[in-house]
Design a protein around this motif. Structure first.
Motif, PDB file in Angstrom:
ATOM      1  N   ALA A 111      -0.731   5.381  -2.927  1.00  0.00           N
ATOM      2  CA  ALA A 111      -0.026   4.268  -3.558  1.00  0.00           C
ATOM      3  C   ALA A 111      -0.245   4.240  -5.074  1.00  0.00           C
ATOM      4  O   ALA A 111       0.651   3.870  -5.832  1.00  0.00           O
ATOM      5  N   ARG A 112      -1.436   4.633  -5.521  1.00  0.00           N
ATOM      6  CA  ARG A 112      -1.720   4.597  -6.951  1.00  0.00           C
ATOM      7  C   ARG A 112      -0.812   5.562  -7.716  1.00  0.00           C
ATOM      8  O   ARG A 112      -0.258   5.221  -8.765  1.00  0.00           O
TER       9      ARG A 112
ATOM     10  N   GLY B 214       4.446  -2.023  -7.227  1.00  0.00           N
ATOM     11  CA  GLY B 214       3.173  -2.724  -7.196  1.00  0.00           C
ATOM     12  C   GLY B 214       2.706  -3.244  -8.532  1.00  0.00           C
ATOM     13  O   GLY B 214       1.613  -3.792  -8.639  1.00  0.00           O
ATOM     14  N   MET B 215       3.538  -3.100  -9.587  1.00  0.00           N
ATOM     15  CA  MET B 215       3.129  -3.543 -10.919  1.00  0.00           C
ATOM     16  C   MET B 215       3.767  -4.861 -11.323  1.00  0.00           C
ATOM     17  O   MET B 215       3.662  -5.284 -12.467  1.00  0.00           O
ATOM     18  N   GLY B 216       4.423  -5.542 -10.391  1.00  0.00           N
ATOM     19  CA  GLY B 216       5.093  -6.794 -10.705  1.00  0.00           C
ATOM     20  C   GLY B 216       4.192  -8.001 -10.566  1.00  0.00           C
ATOM     21  O   GLY B 216       2.971  -7.899 -10.499  1.00  0.00           O
ATOM     22  N   TRP B 217       4.826  -9.170 -10.467  1.00  0.00           N
ATOM     23  CA  TRP B 217       4.107 -10.444 -10.480  1.00  0.00           C
ATOM     24  C   TRP B 217       3.119 -10.550  -9.324  1.00  0.00           C
ATOM     25  O   TRP B 217       2.019 -11.072  -9.471  1.00  0.00           O
ATOM     26  N   CYS B 218       3.481 -10.045  -8.137  1.00  0.00           N
ATOM     27  CA  CYS B 218       2.585 -10.203  -6.981  1.00  0.00           C
ATOM     28  C   CYS B 218       1.464  -9.190  -6.989  1.00  0.00           C
ATOM     29  O   CYS B 218       0.564  -9.251  -6.142  1.00  0.00           O
ATOM     30  N   GLN B 219       1.493  -8.239  -7.921  1.00  0.00           N
ATOM     31  CA  GLN B 219       0.450  -7.219  -8.054  1.00  0.00           C
ATOM     32  C   GLN B 219       0.227  -6.433  -6.761  1.00  0.00           C
ATOM     33  O   GLN B 219      -0.890  -6.112  -6.385  1.00  0.00           O
ATOM     34  N   GLY B 220       1.336  -6.135  -6.091  1.00  0.00           N
ATOM     35  CA  GLY B 220       1.271  -5.261  -4.933  1.00  0.00           C
ATOM     36  C   GLY B 220       0.959  -5.935  -3.617  1.00  0.00           C
ATOM     37  O   GLY B 220       0.912  -5.266  -2.579  1.00  0.00           O
TER      38      GLY B 220
ATOM     39  N   ALA C 194       1.166  -2.172   1.189  1.00  0.00           N
ATOM     40  CA  ALA C 194       1.053  -1.611   2.538  1.00  0.00           C
ATOM     41  C   ALA C 194       2.203  -0.651   2.816  1.00  0.00           C
ATOM     42  O   ALA C 194       2.004   0.459   3.320  1.00  0.00           O
ATOM     43  N   ALA C 195       3.426  -1.074   2.467  1.00  0.00           N
ATOM     44  CA  ALA C 195       4.594  -0.231   2.720  1.00  0.00           C
ATOM     45  C   ALA C 195       4.581   1.017   1.847  1.00  0.00           C
ATOM     46  O   ALA C 195       4.875   2.123   2.314  1.00  0.00           O
ATOM     47  N   VAL C 196       4.243   0.869   0.576  1.00  0.00           N
ATOM     48  CA  VAL C 196       4.206   2.022  -0.326  1.00  0.00           C
ATOM     49  C   VAL C 196       3.165   3.035   0.131  1.00  0.00           C
ATOM     50  O   VAL C 196       3.401   4.252   0.127  1.00  0.00           O
ATOM     51  N   THR C 197       2.009   2.551   0.566  1.00  0.00           N
ATOM     52  CA  THR C 197       0.958   3.446   1.037  1.00  0.00           C
ATOM     53  C   THR C 197       1.419   4.228   2.258  1.00  0.00           C
ATOM     54  O   THR C 197       1.160   5.431   2.381  1.00  0.00           O
ATOM     55  N   CYS C 198       2.112   3.548   3.162  1.00  0.00           N
ATOM     56  CA  CYS C 198       2.623   4.232   4.360  1.00  0.00           C
ATOM     57  C   CYS C 198       3.603   5.338   3.992  1.00  0.00           C
ATOM     58  O   CYS C 198       3.520   6.456   4.503  1.00  0.00           O
ATOM     59  N   LEU C 199       4.550   5.011   3.111  1.00  0.00           N
ATOM     60  CA  LEU C 199       5.558   5.996   2.729  1.00  0.00           C
ATOM     61  C   LEU C 199       4.928   7.168   1.988  1.00  0.00           C
ATOM     62  O   LEU C 199       5.336   8.319   2.152  1.00  0.00           O
ATOM     63  N   ALA C 200       3.916   6.865   1.177  1.00  0.00           N
ATOM     64  CA  ALA C 200       3.260   7.931   0.423  1.00  0.00           C
ATOM     65  C   ALA C 200       2.467   8.859   1.335  1.00  0.00           C
ATOM     66  O   ALA C 200       2.428  10.076   1.133  1.00  0.00           O
TER      67      ALA C 200
ATOM     68  N   ALA D 223      -7.253   1.355  -3.743  1.00  0.00           N
ATOM     69  CA  ALA D 223      -5.988   0.802  -4.198  1.00  0.00           C
ATOM     70  C   ALA D 223      -6.060  -0.711  -4.350  1.00  0.00           C
ATOM     71  O   ALA D 223      -5.280  -1.301  -5.073  1.00  0.00           O
ATOM     72  N   GLU D 224      -7.009  -1.332  -3.649  1.00  0.00           N
ATOM     73  CA  GLU D 224      -7.133  -2.780  -3.712  1.00  0.00           C
ATOM     74  C   GLU D 224      -8.035  -3.233  -4.852  1.00  0.00           C
ATOM     75  O   GLU D 224      -8.010  -4.382  -5.244  1.00  0.00           O
TER      76      GLU D 224
END
Length: 477
Positions: A419-420, A429-435, A440-446, A458-459
């Motif tokens: 994810a990083r 993951g760089m927006g207001w909610c900070q990921g 979770a979804a980005v990590t799965c796809l990666a 990543a946390e």
């Protein structure tokens, strides 16, 4: 002034939900000076969120299970010497060598218009709870799509419904409670779609036998759904949302055991809102920022590693509730009380407290409920096939509008495997909610897997909530 840099408490408790309340009153009752910090205006946390007094709700208890237990805790808090610091958003915790802990917070409704506050304490109890895990699908960014827990929060705190015809979907026992609450409040619930099902619990007969109250709780929710004629569909998921300006309908599809949609099973259901959630993610940013060890959970998340008395791998730092894995408010209350006793035993030099009959009973109750929590997490763990729901144009990171296609491109064309790296290449993951919504979804796809596991690295971040630059510029230990 409470919370000023000149005063040092014995214990700072972060979070005023069931775990934090129980820990604070237990420690205070054993003679410790305690500061209880929470972002909310009222104690109770997310589970015991209740209407603003200005709404004049006549029977707020009607929206809750376990309300008498909460009011008993609240009464104990009000009768104690605990300093309750409401509206305090904790953004980091620090400690110098040989020094007390310093809890840094911002005051105000959203933490952005108040003042920086420091609270010093000899020990810290983290009771920061959890937030909803969301998995993306086409149309999930349309107005009218809300988290399942978010829908319940709207009802509990604002006495409002997300819509008049609400489909509830995702995975986990929270869905049954949400659907029952929405239906009781007057919403039409055409369907509850559970992607996993409930047969997975049968693999854990001992956990079920030790927790008969959970079966009763499920029966109560099930009877409520029957009474309101709400249809429960297992092995089913919302795989697409339709609408122009807001939700108009959803496609409900059968899914196999891997959560892959079964071709030809899609069925369109008219609705004006969708309440969706796929379990809870422990909110452990403060802890991982301090280097606390974590463990993978059966549902693919990470929770804190805790010893038998709720202490983390960092000495002097305890945790209770969802930070150690999602298990419900009763488990959180037991863990909070146990942690409060353990802190008092350490600071007062009374090890006999941790061997008392009360402590032994709490540990047995904690272990029994933790066993059920593990069974629950395993039964509702996302299957690896959920990513088949995604088209290349489906937004994965809604804050930065990063699509599944861009994430897949980062993986296949540029070699991203975590994810990083995807974040560096796409801003996911760089927006207001900070990921919190998309990691979770980005990590799965990666990783090419569907479990939603988020590596601790990543946390880990130094700031748990947004902080004005002026506060950072003046920050000193």
């Amino acid at each position: 002034m409470p919370g000023s840099a000149s005063e040092t408490y014995d214990l700072a408790v972060i979070g005023a939900g069931p775990a934090g309340l129980a820990g604070a009153v237990a420690a205070s009752g054993l003679g410790l000076t305690v500061a209880l910090l929470d972002a909310g205006a009222q104690a109770g946390g997310q589970f015991f969120r209740h209407p603003d007094p200005a709404l004049g709700a006549a029977r707020p208890q009607a929206l809750h299970h376990g309300w008498p237990a909460f009011t008993a805790l609240r009464s104990r808090l009000e009768a104690s010497e605990v300093v309750h610091l409401a509206g305090h958003h904790v953004w980091t915790v620090a400690r110098g060598s040989g020094e007390p802990w310093t809890v840094h917070a911002l005051t105000g409704a959203d933490g952005d218009g108040g003042h920086p506050v420091r609270v010093r304490a000899r020990a810290v109890l983290l009771a920061t709870g959890a937030y909803e895990r969301q998995l993306p699908f086409p149309g999930w960014t349309l107005p009218g799509v809300v988290g399942a827990g978010g829908a319940q929060a709207m009802l509990k705190s604002g006495l409002v419904l997300p819509g008049s015809r609400v489909v509830v979907a995702g995975s986990g026992p929270l869905l049954l409670a949400v659907a029952a609450s929405l239906a009781a409040a007057g919403a039409r619930v055409p369907a509850v779609a559970e992607a996993s099902g409930y047969l997975g619990y049968a693999r854990h007969p001992r956990a079920l036998a030790l927790n008969p109250g959970k079966l009763l709780e499920a029966a109560v929710h099930g009877s409520a759904l029957l009474r309101h004629r709400v249809r429960l569909r297992t092995r089913s998921a919302v795989t697409e949302v339709h609408g122009s300006d807001r939700v108009e309908a959803v496609t409900l599809s059968r899914v196999d055991r891997e959560w892959r949609p079964v071709p030809g099973t899609g069925r369109r259901i008219a609705c004006d809102a969708l309440a969706v959630g796929h379990g809870l993610a422990p909110q452990i940013e403060l802890a991982t920022g301090l280097g606390c060890a974590t463990r993978p959970t059966p549902d693919g998340m990470h929770a804190l590693v805790l010893d038998d008395l709720q202490e983390t791998s960092v000495p002097g730092l305890w945790a209770a509730g969802e930070t150690g894995g999602t298990g419900g408010w009763q488990l959180a209350r037991a863990e909070g009380e146990l942690a409060g006793i353990a802190v008092a035993a350490r600071l007062r030099g009374q090890p006999a407290l941790t061997g008392s009959g009360r402590t032994r009973a709490l540990r047995r109750r904690r272990d029994r409920m933790r066993a059920f929590a593990g069974a629950m997490a395993a039964a509702h763990a996302p299957g690896p096939g959920w990513s088949d729901w995604l088209g290349d144009d489906t937004d994965v990171c809604r804050c930065e509008e990063v699509t599944a296609g861009r994430v897949r491109e980062a993986v296949t064309d540029f070699g991203a495997r975590d994810a990083r790296t995807v974040k560096l290449l796409t801003r996911a993951g760089m927006g207001w909610c900070q990921g919190r919504m998309c990691t979770a979804a980005v990590t799965c796809l990666a990783a090419g897997a569907g479990q939603g596991s988020v590596p601790p690295s990543a946390e880990r971040r130094p700031l748990a909530v947004p902080v004005p630059l002026g506060v950072l510029g003046s920050w000193t230990e």
